[in-house]
Each structure stands twice: as structure tokens, then as C-alpha cells.
Design a protein around this motif. Structure first.
Motif, PDB file in Angstrom:
ATOM      1  N   ARG A   1      -4.121   6.982   0.280  1.00 28.13           N
ATOM      2  CA  ARG A   1      -3.758   5.582   0.157  1.00 28.13           C
ATOM      3  C   ARG A   1      -4.110   5.074  -1.129  1.00 28.13           C
ATOM      4  O   ARG A   1      -5.226   5.146  -1.554  1.00 28.13           O
TER       5      ARG A   1
ATOM      6  N   GLU B   1      -1.020   6.999   2.709  1.00 30.55           N
ATOM      7  CA  GLU B   1      -1.960   7.071   3.911  1.00 30.55           C
ATOM      8  C   GLU B   1      -3.060   7.730   3.822  1.00 30.55           C
ATOM      9  O   GLU B   1      -3.275   8.891   2.958  1.00 30.55           O
TER      10      GLU B   1
ATOM     11  N   VAL C   1       0.919  -1.066  -0.113  1.00 31.00           N
ATOM     12  CA  VAL C   1       0.091  -0.190   0.106  1.00 31.00           C
ATOM     13  C   VAL C   1       0.822   1.306  -0.073  1.00 31.00           C
ATOM     14  O   VAL C   1       1.943   1.376   0.528  1.00 31.00           O
TER      15      VAL C   1
END
Ligand SMILES: Nc1ncnc2c1ncn2[C@@H]1O[C@H](COP(=O)(O)OP(=O)(O)OP(=O)(O)O)[C@@H](O)[C@H]1O
Ligand SMILES: Nc1ncnc2c1ncn2[C@@H]1O[C@H](COP(=O)(O)OP(=O)(O)OP(=O)(O)O)[C@@H](O)[C@H]1O
Ligand SMILES: [Mg+2]
Ligand SMILES: [Mg+2]
Lengths: 260, 258, 311, 263, 260
Positions: free
Chosen positions: E20, E16, E13
């Protein structure tokens, strides 16, 4: 006016004295109006030179190049070029780019607007009318370039590796769009590419050029049934055969010269 | 390092505090050290004294008038240079005769420290506004011309070809393609020239008088009133900052397509 | 220009700045032939002479610690005292020359011969040249204008260097210019009109330019400073007794025509020259400058001048 | 770059072609100087615009009498020291700011404050602190040159091609060595560009400082010659300092080209 | 040490909060030591991300990636990456570039020199030792990059579209060179490409990834006889069949997402 192109004994020399390079040597080739012709050849063999001569951007050293039987004399709105690097006006939005040729032709505003919108829609660009080129991906830029050129309706489309900078899936999509347009709009297309598959997939004839100084090597006629989906075409025997034929001919020219 | 004071969004407040603490520290230190008498006041008056002097100069109109004179001289000169520089730059890039004539002159003229001509301009045009304005124009001509020339030279060949194939003639090409395509480079030239215009104006005012911020600033030293010198420098920093912001804002607005 | 002098047991160095060659008599300290006639230079102290473009510059040099004695004139001296510009303060130690002396030449305003400007009142609305605004020379104009009931706003002042006046008057760029003694030689030779002089408007003569010392230097190297002051006096003596040799040496050194220097230096065509610091006269002119709006406050000159170093 | 279509050298044999081309390129300058010579003393008074011949004579004279030598020496010293200081400090600061956020946070604000300030406006302040002369001139030259160098060095150090760093890492380069092996060499071209941009500013600020606050140096000499009416000497001094600036700019470009064979 | 790579339940990933993006989702795949595996997939599907994770340049969010059974921990000299944009050190000559890894490994000068020269010769770069990268064509730069990586002898070669910027004939030449090297030097190769033909021509297995967020879609085993000349291989039935298989599988992923 049918958009035929006649090239006979064309010779093009760049520079003078020690800088002199012959780029094209004694090339003769005729293209019918409404035909789709691809040109392949080793790097530096003079493909772009040929295209820009037809476009009227470059002077010729010897021979003749005529459009509809008239020798060319500079650029004209009967021919439209699509460049590999798009050459969009960065200070104009998508819509404004497409409008450019219409403005220059003095088409009344409303009519120009409608025409521009038609080609924007045709190229799946609706919703992006007010974006600037920098906001678009490569594939979309090339669509705008195509829409811009189609909008002022030149009889002849001259395309210099238009999809060379795009990746495979995008290329394929644009190839299919180009075939549709060609079917609908009845243009003569001269299409330069490095990609043999692309050349065979798109065109009725493929001209293979010799390496520098370039001239016509062979011409391959491609007689494909293009009505089915891409899957069927590229897996057909005819396609594979023609592809291998062009590939072999081209390879003869390129093989010996790619050592460092 | 792009000096950036644009936006103070919620998340960037912490960031701007982080980067501004050193300034606050410096200012507090300034006031503290001068109050304690650690530095002779003539060299560094108390910050509060400087601020007071600033307020006085502004409220009596002296500062405003001086700033007006300075900016007027800088910008009239700059405007002249912009017109001449862009014209010469574009002609140099598009016309062989102009290129032949101006290229060596630009090559020679560009590195000349124009400021050394201040006494010459005093001799030729006196010490009034005209002299300063011409000096600014001469000094800022070079970067503007060079940038306009190079920007025009770098206009992509294929853009010009595109326009031609769509029917644009020689005459219209300048307005339709060359100017817009070269405008980012031309603007860069103006951005480089603006601080040079200010430098020339300040120095000329300091050397030859005739009012303006440079004269007001040097008068502070000549009259042994250093608070005045500091106050004028505050004003100059403020003007410099504002001009810089304005130019950047104008750039993003006018050239939002780049 | 060198830094502070006199450390570490060697001969102390005195850094001295003047502004106008020859007119500042002390500038002759820079002439090697003349310096060699003085009793102390080179033995009691090393002398480092520099020429500055203006008295404020000299005082700023002193503030920054790189000058010990400088030539100052009324306005810059008073401003520096008022603003406490120099750490530990300054003190006048000798007068170089006086203005407004009836027997000698003074600071005078000239106009072009066919301008029709012959008295102060004619200056109204005219363009007049001055070396720099806010100087002692400038104050002569203002004093003159006052005498005719005018203010400084009734004329247009332009700043230019003294040597360029004559050409500017002849070309009609200015209507009048103010000339110190040295340059007046040329103005008189051109046949310009004498409009007025400082002796016409001031009731008494006053010290115009004087040697001002940093108190820091007086405190830190008293012997050297005293030796310097003695040499300064000796210089006056020497020039009075050997006028023509001194004029020639000075003219050569400063690259000026010998005849020009010879024709005025230490004659009645020159300013009145007397080293003694007359504190009353000094107080008078400082007070007058307050009156004329050149400085904000007056002060007691006895705290900023001394005759301790005279003979 | 300076070639153009006006120049068609086919007919000139090779060894002469280069010389002829050079002459051809500089004809405009020659024309200008000739025009100046003709105009001076006719259209404008010789005192206002002394003819090139007089200026040339004055130039020779300035050197022959040695009058210009101490001024030139002190000016060169000031510009040299100021520029060198700005290079050392600018490179350290620029790269330091890219490597450490604390350094960046501390200096950023000062740099953003002096960035829009025309550095010559600080001459009076420098004069206050340092008096007139060399220290003031050096400080102003230093400040004027600092920013282009810091900004270029910082920019380059922050934008070192990520894949170059990855390449070095995969071949076993540690963090410490990375700085010397990759960051510094990758930043050098931009540092040199910064210095190149700084050189004209160095001369502008040198002359400014000398005009305003110096009793020596070329700027001072120009001003004195002007105020004493020695116009040929004034022009000669301008020509000399311009020649020095010209040499500095184009000489540095030559050096840069030689150093940066790889770019 | 045999150069095997094990990937299980890999998740990656980026960013944030609202930024994200899941780039790779639950990908498991094992590569044997000495194997040649190609990875194809739509643009943005996470191919480069996967490669850089194996290289140790990027942290992983979940799952494990191990080399020779040991979870990776940062870059290491057991793996070498060849980038599409070459990433040569521009301030070093060809020879100095090739020497870099050997210097870092502390190989004695003379030995390093001999090794570097061997790979320079192998890549047909003799005569260009003292040239700087800017003086080389794209194909030659990529050869230098390959020589540089081979010189310090990593067990695993990770290649991110290494020939993507070269034109067809050059590509073909370099592909053949790469096959020779792989045959001679016994390396594990992970090769990312957009070009299906290239993938099939080169590798023993082709992994096709799904579109964003990417995971393994299918894996095609290619069992070609690569001993003959290129002409024979690319015109063989097996080649055409495999190519069409991979192409079809890839097209399912790309087709629907290339609209603007
Ligand atoms: N403006 C020019 N001046 C001199 N020589 C040129 C010029 N443009 C092209 N050439 C030369 O002419 C030859 C043909 O060039 P051209 O660009 O037409 O080749 P091409 O087939 O389009 O190559 P590519 O496949 O790389 O695009 C080359 O040898 C090239 O170096
Ligand atoms: N540093 C990053 N920060 C945030 N998102 C990233 C970053 N790098 C890649 N991504 C995203 O992760 C996804 C996978 O990217 P990646 O570069 O691995 O794709 P790719 O398959 O190599 O694409 P391509 O074929 O275009 O090279 C993309 O959606 C991309 O936008
Ligand atoms: Mg081409
Ligand atoms: Mg990728």
C-alpha cells in the motif's frame, strides 16, 4: 603536467564520398590547466565529436589537438570521460567499477581498495558498494561513473551531457557536488550541456558553438562568486546577465533550424 | 508467457492449483478412458501401465543407460559447438577478414535444416557416437555463432571506450570487456542451442539406432510396445524440464547483474 | 498414402504395403505391366501400393487404419500379435517366400575374402552388419551363433542398409554382413566367403515373409480381399510362366539392372516361393523365435493365419 | 551489416559498385564450393563427397526426370499446412490467454509441458496414432511451430503499451473495439517475429518426421538415396530442401519488412 | 460546458496490504474553464497520478473530482491527454493518427479529413501526412500527438511532461506554439513539468505539490504580458521574480530527499 588543452584549426570529417559530413570546421580554442569550461551549441553541432577527439577516441582530419603541449595519440589515463549514458560495466558492482582503472594501472590491491572507497564515500555511495548498476537510479549511476573516473586520477575530466538524463532537482545536487570536487581536486573540466543555466552555473568560461558544421562562435567569461548557497548564486544579477547573454547567442544558432 | 514453476510460496499454492488442475484433469481422464476401454490400448495404454513400464525401464537400468547415451552425445557435441561458435562469432564481430569470410557462410548455413544431413553423417562417420556428436556440434554451431556475433557487435561502444581510457590494451579488451559484455547474448545462444542438440540426438538415434532415448522410444513402436514409447516420452519431458530449469537457474546465477 | 477405402458404393480400395522390391514378390503388384495381367485389380477393387521402410512400419500403418494387407516377417508379425497392436487382429493370408530351404537360396552371412572368417566360430569378437536389430534377418545370426555355442553378445552388431554392406566389407569397416537373396548376387560376384546360411542352422524351411491382412479388412470388404488374394496367386502363376518379361518389367520399374533380377528371380538363386500357408511351419518358427529370445510368448498360429484365400 | 572495412568502393563507378560489392561479399562461398570441387575425388572419395558439379547435375536430373517433384510437393504441403495451422492456433491461443485468465490457467500447464520437449520426440507417438505420412508430419510441424508463435503473441498482447490503450480510450474507443483497433495491430510485429522464429523449426521437424516416419517427401528421398548409395542425388535433395528453407526464411523476412513499414 | 475542473479532498492509494502506498493525500484545487495551470513537484509526488485521475484512467480512493460539476466516470472525449512518450499508434501514419479520434466519433470522412488537415497544418506538419511515427523526430512526434488530441476537440488538455524528452531549443519552439494554440482555441490546460521556467513561462497559475504523498503546497499566480517575443518575456523582472519564487518553494520539497 598541468592538464592544459590546446586546439588549433581542428577539422573533423566523417565518412567518405556521398556520405561525407564535415562535423567540425576550423576550430581553435585553448583551455588552461585546472579550468572549468562548458561547451554549448545546437544539436548536432559537433560537441560530442570535439570531446571524443580530445579523449582520443576519434582521429582528426586536420589541425592539432594537444594535451600539455603534446599532440594526443589515442586514449590515455591522463584524461577521463563521463558519458551521458554512464557506460558503467554492468557485470561489475559499484566497487568493482570504481576499482577498474586502478586494477589496470596495477595499483596494489589494498591501496586500490582504499582509494576506491574514498571516492565511493566522496560521492555519497557508501552502502551501495556491492550493488550492480542495474540496481541503481540514474543519479546514482552517474555518481558511480564519476567516482570511477576520479579514482584513477586523470588530470582532465571530459563530460558529455552527464546530467542530461536526470531531472532538475537531482541535476542541481550533482552540479553542486561537481563544483565541490573541482574545487578540491584541481582538475581541468570540459563539460558539454544543452542547459544554459547549468553551463553558466558551473563554469569559468562557456564556449558557444555555431551550428553544423560546428566551430567556435563566442566565448563568455563567467565570473561568479560561487562561495554562497545556490539560492544566492542563481538569483544574482551577474548570473542572470550571463545566462541571458549565452542564451541569446545560442538562440541565434538554434532558432532558424528547429522548424520541422 | 514465461513458464514458471520456480517457487511454491504460500500465496502461490492457490495459483499453481489453478493452473495445474487442467493437467490433473487430463491424467485422470486418461486413466478413466483407457480403463473403460474407450481407446484401443495399443494407441493409448492405461496411465498406470505406462507408469509401471517407466518404473521397470528405470529399475532395469535401460532408461538410465539410454538417457546417459543421449545426454552424453548432446552435451559433448554442444560443448564443441560452444567453443567453436563463440570463437567464430566473436571473431566475426571484431575482425573484418573473419566477418567477410564467415558472414555469407552463416547466412547460408543458418537456415539449412541440419537434420537432413543425418544420412550424410551416417555415410561419413558411421552411426556410432562420433557421428551423432559431430552432427550435434554442426547443428548447434549456427545459433551459438550467430548469437555470439550479434552480442559482440552490440557491445556498447562507450564501454569499450571507458576501458580504453582507463588503460586497457587491445589484447586484454577481449577478456576484460567484450566477453563479459557479450555473455548474456552468448548464453542466450546456448539456451537456444540446447533443445536443438536434443532434437538432433533424438532424431539421429531414431533413424540410425545405436541406443539412447530416441532409439528406445522408436523401439517401442517397432516392437509394438507403446507403453515403452510413452514411458520414454515421460522421461524426455522430465529431462527437458530439468535442463530448462537448470539453464535458467545458471543464467540467474551467472548473469545476476543483467 | 490414402485413407481407408471402399466406402459409399464405389469400388473398394485395398491399401497394400511392401518393404523390399522384387524380393517381396507381391511388390510386383506395383508394376503396371504386370498388374494389367491380373484378373481382378482395377475391377473388383482399386489397389493402392506403397513401399515402406520396414515391416513394423507397415504394421503400424495397419494399426492406424491406413493399410489393409502388408508384407510381414516373423518377428514383427509375432510381436504385433503378442501386443495386440492391431484392432480386431491380423491374419496371414499367403506366404511370399520361405527361408532355410535346402534347394533354394537362403539368408546368408558373407565375409571379405581375405578375412579368414569361414565358419560361424570365426565370428567371435567380430563386427557384423545387420539391416536392423530385432528383425527376422537378425534372428538368423543369433541362430547361427547358437549353433557354435556363442551368444549375441559375442559379436558386435552394427545396423546398416543392405546396399552399403559390400563397400563396408571392402573398406574393412565390418568383418561380415548378412545378405538376403537379391543382394547376395553382388556378394557372390565379389567372391566373398560364405560363412553360413539359414539352411545350415535350421532343421526345416519356414515362412520368412508373408502377406498379412487386417481382420478388420477381411470382415469389412471380404469380396475385395478375396479378389486381391486371387490376384496374388495369379501373380505367382504369371511370373512363373513369363519369367523373363516379368523380370524386365520389374527391373525397369524398380530401376535395377535387368541381368541381376533375371539371374535370380524365381530361380534356385531365389528363395523358395510357395503361397500356401503351412501352419505347422509357421508355428515352428514362432516357437523358435521364443527360444531365441526374440519374442516373449508364443501363441497358436491357427488363430492368426488362414488358407481360406488360397486358390 | 555485411559491410566491412575490407570494402573500399571509392574507385568503382556507381552502377557497378553494387554488383561488385555483391560479388565481393559472396567470394567466401565461391571459395568454399571451389575447395569442395578440388577436394572431392582427390582427398576424399567421390562417393563420400560428390563434387559440386555432380551434385548440380543430379539436381538438374532430379527435376528433369520429375523424380523430386512429388516429394517436394508433399513436403511443401506438409510444412505449409503445419505452419499455417500453428499460426492460426498460436495467435488465437496467445492472444486468448492474454485476454482471459481462465483460458490462460487451462492451457498454461500444457504449454509448460510441451515447451521443454523437443517436438521431434513426439514423432513415434504421432506415428502410433496417425500412421506414417502426411498427418504425422503435419502434426509435428504444427507442434514445433506452435510455441514460438504462442509465446510471442501472448507476450506482445500482454505488454501492449498502456498509454496506447489509454489514448484510444480517451478518444472514445470502447472495450470491444479496443481489441481490433489497438491490441491486434500492436501485437502484429511480435506475431511475425514468432513466425520467423518458427520457420527453421518447421523445416527441422518436417525433415525429422519424414526421415523417421514417411514414405514420401524430401526427408524420405534423402534417406532412400543414401541407403541406395545414390550420393549425388542425396546431396542434391539436401541442397534443394535447404534452398527452400533459405527462401522461406529470407523471403518471410522481406515480407515482414514490407508489412511492417511502420516499425 | 466550460471545461472547469473541481478537485476536493482527493486521496489516492495504490496497492494493498504491505504494498500500500498513498500517492495523493487530501488535495483540493479548482481550475476554471479556459485556464492554463501548471503542476510542479518533486519526482514521485503524484503529478502523473493526479493527471490520470482527471483523465479518468485511474479510480480514486476518496474525495471527488468533477469536470463541469459532474464527477468523472472513466475516460471521455471531453478530455485529451498528451503523454511524454507521445503514445502515437505506430501502425498509423501521421494523418491516420490525427484522424483516429474523428473516426471514433463517427465524423463523416470528408469533414474528418478537412479537420485533420487543419490541425496538421497548424502544427507545421504539412508534407509529413504519410509518414509513420518512427520516421519523425521527438519534437515532431509530440506535435502529432498534440494535433491528434486537438483534432477531436476536447475541452480540457491534460499534458504530462510533454516536452520533457526534447532539448532546450525544441522545447522553446513548442512552448510558443502551445501558447498560440491556447490563445486561439480556448482550452483548459493542465500541464505537468519538472522545469520551473517552462511552468512560469506558460501558465497563469503554477501549483507546487509537496513531496510524496503529494498534496497542494502553494499556488503561484503568474501575471505576465505574453504579447511580446520570448526574449522580452524571459528577461523581464516579473518572470525572473516568479521563477525564483516557484523555484524556492519547489526546492524546499526536493532538497532534502535527493541524497541517494
Ligand atoms: N560516426 C559518425 N558518422 C558520421 N557522421 C557522424 C558520426 N557521428 C556524428 N556524426 C555527425 O557529425 C555531426 C556532429 O555530431 P555530434 O554527435 O558531435 O553532435 P553534438 O553536438 O554532440 O549533438 P547532440 O547535441 O545531439 O549530442 C552531426 O551532424 C552528426 O550527424
Ligand atoms: N501503478 C502503481 N502502483 C503502485 N504505486 C504507484 C503506481 N504508480 C505510481 N505509484 C507510486 O505513486 C507515487 C506517485 O507516482 P506518480 O507517477 O504519480 O509521480 P510523479 O509525480 O508523476 O513522478 P515523476 O515526476 O517521476 O513523473 C510514487 O510513489 C509511485 O511510486
Ligand atoms: Mg552529443
Ligand atoms: Mg509522472
Amino acid at each position: 603536467m598541468d592538464g592544459s588543452i590546446g586546439i588549433s584549426n581542428l577539422e573533423k570529417v566523417y565518412g567518405e564520398g556521398t556520405e561525407r559530413t564535415k562535423a567540425i570546421d576550423d576550430l581553435s580554442f585553448d583551455i588552461d590547466g585546472g579550468e572549468f569550461v562548458s561547451v554549448v551549441g545546437p544539436s548536432g553541432c559537433g560537441k560530442s565529436t570535439l570531446l571524443y577527439i580530445i579523449a582520443g577516441f576519434l582521429d582528426i582530419t586536420d589541425g592539432t589537438v594537444s594535451v600539455d603541449g603534446t599532440p594526443i595519440d589515442g586514449p590515455g589515463t591522463d584524461r577521463g570521460v563521463v558519458f551521458q549514458d554512464y557506460a558503467l560495466f554492468p557485470w561489475r558492482t559499484v566497487k568493482e567499477n570504481v576499482l577498474y582503472g586502478l586494477e589496470e594501472a596495477g595499483v596494489p590491491d589494498e591501496e586500490a581498495d582504499a582509494t576506491a572507497q574514498r571516492f565511493i564515500d566522496m560521492m555519497d555511495l557508501s552502502g551501495f558498494e556491492n550493488k550492480y548498476p542495474k540496481e541503481l537510479s540514474g543519479g546514482m549511476k552517474q555518481r558511480v561513473a564519476l567516482a570511477r573516473t576520479l579514482a584513477y586520477d586523470p588530470k582532465i575530466l571530459l563530460m558529455d551531457e552527464p546530467f542530461g538524463a536526470l531531472d532538475q532537482p537531482l541535476r542541481e545536487t550533482l552540479q553542486d557536488q561537481l563544483i565541490d570536487i573541482w574545487g578540491d581536486l584541481d582538475k581541468t573540466v570540459v563539460f558539454i550541456t544543452h542547459d544554459v543555466e547549468e553551463a553558466v552555473y558551473l563554469s569559468e568560461r562557456v564556449m558557444i558553438m555555431t551550428r553544423h558544421p560546428g566551430t567556435k562562435k563566442t566565448v563568455t567569461e563567467v565570473d561568479l562568486d560561487r562561495s554562497g548557497p545556490r539560492e544566492d548564486i542563481v538569483t544574482s544579477d551577474e548570473f542572470t546577465r550571463k545566462k541571458n547573454e549565452v542564451w541569446r547567442s545560442l538562440r541565434e544558432e538554434t532558432k532558424s533550424e528547429v522548424q520541422p | 508467457m514465461d513458464v514458471d514453476v520456480r517457487s511454491l510460496g504460500a500465496s502461490s499454492i492457490v495459483d499453481s492449483l489453478k493452473s495445474i488442475y487442467s493437467l490433473v484433469l487430463l491424467l485422470v481422464l486418461w486413466e478413466a478412458v483407457t480403463r473403460m476401454g474407450l481407446i484401443y490400448p495399443y494407441f493409448l495404454p492405461q496411465l498406470s501401465v505406462v507408469i509401471h513400464e517407466f518404473v521397470v525401464l528405470v529399475s532395469t537400468g535401460q532408461m538410465i543407460h539410454a538417457a546417459y547415451l543421449t545426454l552424453m552425445r548432446a552435451f559433448v557435441g554442444l560443448a564443441g559447438a560452444a567453443v567453436a561458435g563463440v570463437a567464430v562469432g566473436i571473431l566475426c564481430a571484431r575482425n573484418a577478414l573473419f566477418e567477410w569470410f564467415f558472414d555469407p557462410l552463416i547466412k547460408i548455413g543458418y537456415p539449412v535444416p541440419v537434420i537432413s544431413l543425418v544420412p550424410v553423417f551416417m555415410l561419413w562417420f558411421g552411426i556410432g557416437d562420433v557421428s551423432k556428436i559431430i552432427m550435434v556440434a554442426v547443428g548447434t554451431f549456427w545459433p551459438i555463432a550467430v548469437n555470439a556475433r550479434d552480442a559482440t557487435r552490440q557491445v556498447e561502444q562507450n564501454l569499450i571506450r571507458s576501458a580504453r581510457m582507463m588503460g586497457t590494451g587491445d589484447r586484454r579488451l577481449l577478456w576484460r570487456v567484450i566477453l563479459p559484455a557479450a555473455s548474456p547474448g552468448i548464453f542466450t545462444g546456448l539456451q537456444i542451442a540446447t533443445p536443438i542438440a536434443l532434437i538432433i540426438t533424438f532424431v539421429f538415434e531414431m533413424v540410425a539406432g545405436g541406443g539412447g532415448l530416441g532409439a528406445l522410444e522408436i523401439a517401442g513402436v517397432r516392437g509394438f510396445n507403446s507403453a515403452q514409447t510413452y514411458a520414454v516420452i515421460f522421461a524426455i519431458i522430465a529431462i527437458g524440464l530439468v535442463l530448462d530449469r537448470l539453464l535458467r537457474a545458471a543464467r540467474t546465477r551467472l548473469l545476476d547483474w543483467t | 498414402t490414402g485413407g481407408g477405402g471402399g466406402g459409399g458404393g464405389g469400388t473398394p480400395t485395398i491399401n497394400f504395403n511392401y518393404v523390399v522390391p522384387i524380393e517381396n514378390a507381391a511388390s510386383l503388384l506395383a508394376v503396371p505391366e504386370i498388374r494389367s495381367e491380373l484378373p481382378n485389380a482395377g475391377s473388383a477393387y482399386e489397389l493402392n501400393v506403397t513401399r515402406n521402410s520396414g515391416t513394423p512400419t507397415s504394421l503400424n500403418q495397419m494399426a492406424a487404419g491406413s493399410a489393409d494387407v502388408v508384407m510381414t516377417s516373423t518377428v514383427s508379425f509375432a510381436s504385433a500379435v503378442n501386443q495386440n497392436a492391431i484392432p480386431e487382429g491380423i491374419s496371414v493370408v499367403g506366404v511370399d517366400f520361405w527361408d532355410a530351404s535346402p534347394e533354394n537360396y537362403d539368408v546368408s552371412v558373407f565375409s571379405a575374402p581375405d578375412s579368414g572368417i569361414t565358419e560361424v566360430a570365426d565370428l567371435e569378437g567380430k563386427t557384423v552388419a545387420v539391416n536392423a536389430l530385432g528383425t527376422g534377418v537378425h534372428s538368423v545370426y543369433v541362430k547361427g551363433l547358437r549353433s557354435a555355442g556363442l551368444t549375441r553378445d559375442d559379436v558386435e552388431f552394427v545396423e546398416m542398409g543392405f546396399p552399403t554392406y559390400t563397400a563396408a566389407l571392402n573398406e574393412g569397416k565390418i568383418d561380415a554382413g548378412i545378405y538376403p537373396a537379391l543382394f547376395a548376387v553382388g556378394a557372390r560376384a565379389e567372391g566373398f566367403n560364405h560363412v553360413f546360411g539359414s539352411a545350415d542352422v535350421w532343421s526345416q524351411q519356414y515362412p520368412f515373409t508373408y502377406a498379412t491382412a487386417a481382420k478388420r479388412a477381411l470382415n469389412n470388404k471380404p469380396d475385395a480381399m478375396a479378389a486381391w488374394a486371387e490376384d496374388y496367386g495369379a501373380l505367382f502363376e504369371y511370373v512363373r510362366n513369363n519369367r523373363s518379361e516379368a523380370a524386365t518389367a520389374a527391373a525397369n520399374h524398380f530401376e535395377l539392372p535387368t541381368e541381376t533380377v533375371e539371374s535370380y528371380f524365381f530361380t534356385e538363386n531365389d528363395y523358395h516361393r510357395d503361397l500356401t500357408v503351412d501352419q505347422d511351419a509357421l508355428q515352428f518358427i514362432i516357437d523358435d523365435l521364443v527360444e531365441l529370445d526374440f519374442i516373449d510368448d508364443s501363441f497358436d498360429v491357427t488363430e492368426h493365419s488362414t488358407n481360406e484365400y488360397q486358390g | 551489416m555485411a559491410t566491412n572495412e575490407l570494402w573500399t568502393p571509392e574507385r568503382i563507378p556507381d552502377p557497378f559498385a553494387g554488383v561488385a560489392k555483391l560479388l565481393f561479399d559472396w567470394i567466401p562461398l565461391l571459395l568454399l564450393v571451389l575447395g569442395w570441387e578440388v577436394v572431392s575425388g582427390r582427398a576424399v572419395s567421390e562417393s563420400v563427397l560428390p563434387p559440386p558439379t555432380a551434385v548440380a547435375a543430379a539436381t538438374v536430373d532430379l527435376f528433369a526426370t520429375g523424380e523430386v517433384v512429388p516429394h517436394l510437393a508433399v513436403s511443401l504441403l506438409r510444412v505449409g499446412v503445419g505452419l499455417s495451422l500453428s499460426i492460426v492456433v498460436g495467435v488465437l491461443l496467445g492472444i486468448g490467454m492474454s485476454q482471459s485468465e481462465a483460458v490462460e490457467n487451462f492451457f498454461d500447464v500444457f504449454l509448460s509441458l510441451i515447451y521443454p520437449l523437443p517436438k521431434t520426440a513426439l514423432v513415434p507417438l504421432a506415428l502410433l496414432w496417425l500412421g506414417i505420412g502426411t498427418k504425422t508430419a503435419v502434426l509435428i510441424v504444427f507442434l514445433a511451430c506452435l510455441l514460438p508463435i504462442v509465446m510471442n503473441a501472448n507476450n506482445a498482447a500482454e505488454n501492449v503499451d498502456r498509454n496506447l490503450i489509454r489514448s484510444a480510450r480517451m478518444m472514445g474507443t470502447s472495450d470491444r473495439r479496443l481489441f481490433w483497433k489497438v491490441v491486434i495491430p500492436a501485437t502484429i510485429p511480435e506475431i511475425l517475429t514468432g513466425i520467423r522464429q518458427a520457420i527453421p523449426f518447421a523445416f527441422i521437424s518436417l525433415i525429422s518426421a519424414e526421415l523417421i516416419a514417411s514414405e514420401q517427401g524430401m526427408g524420405r528421398l534423402i534417406r532412400d538415396a543414401g541407403s541406395l548409395g545414390r550420393y549425388p542425388a542425396m546431396f542434391a535433395t539436401i541442397v534443394i530442401i535447404s534452398a527452400v528453407a533459405y527462401t522461406a526464411v529470407y523471403g518471410f523476412e522481406q515480407v515482414r519488412e514490407r508489412v511492417l513499414v511502420w516499425t
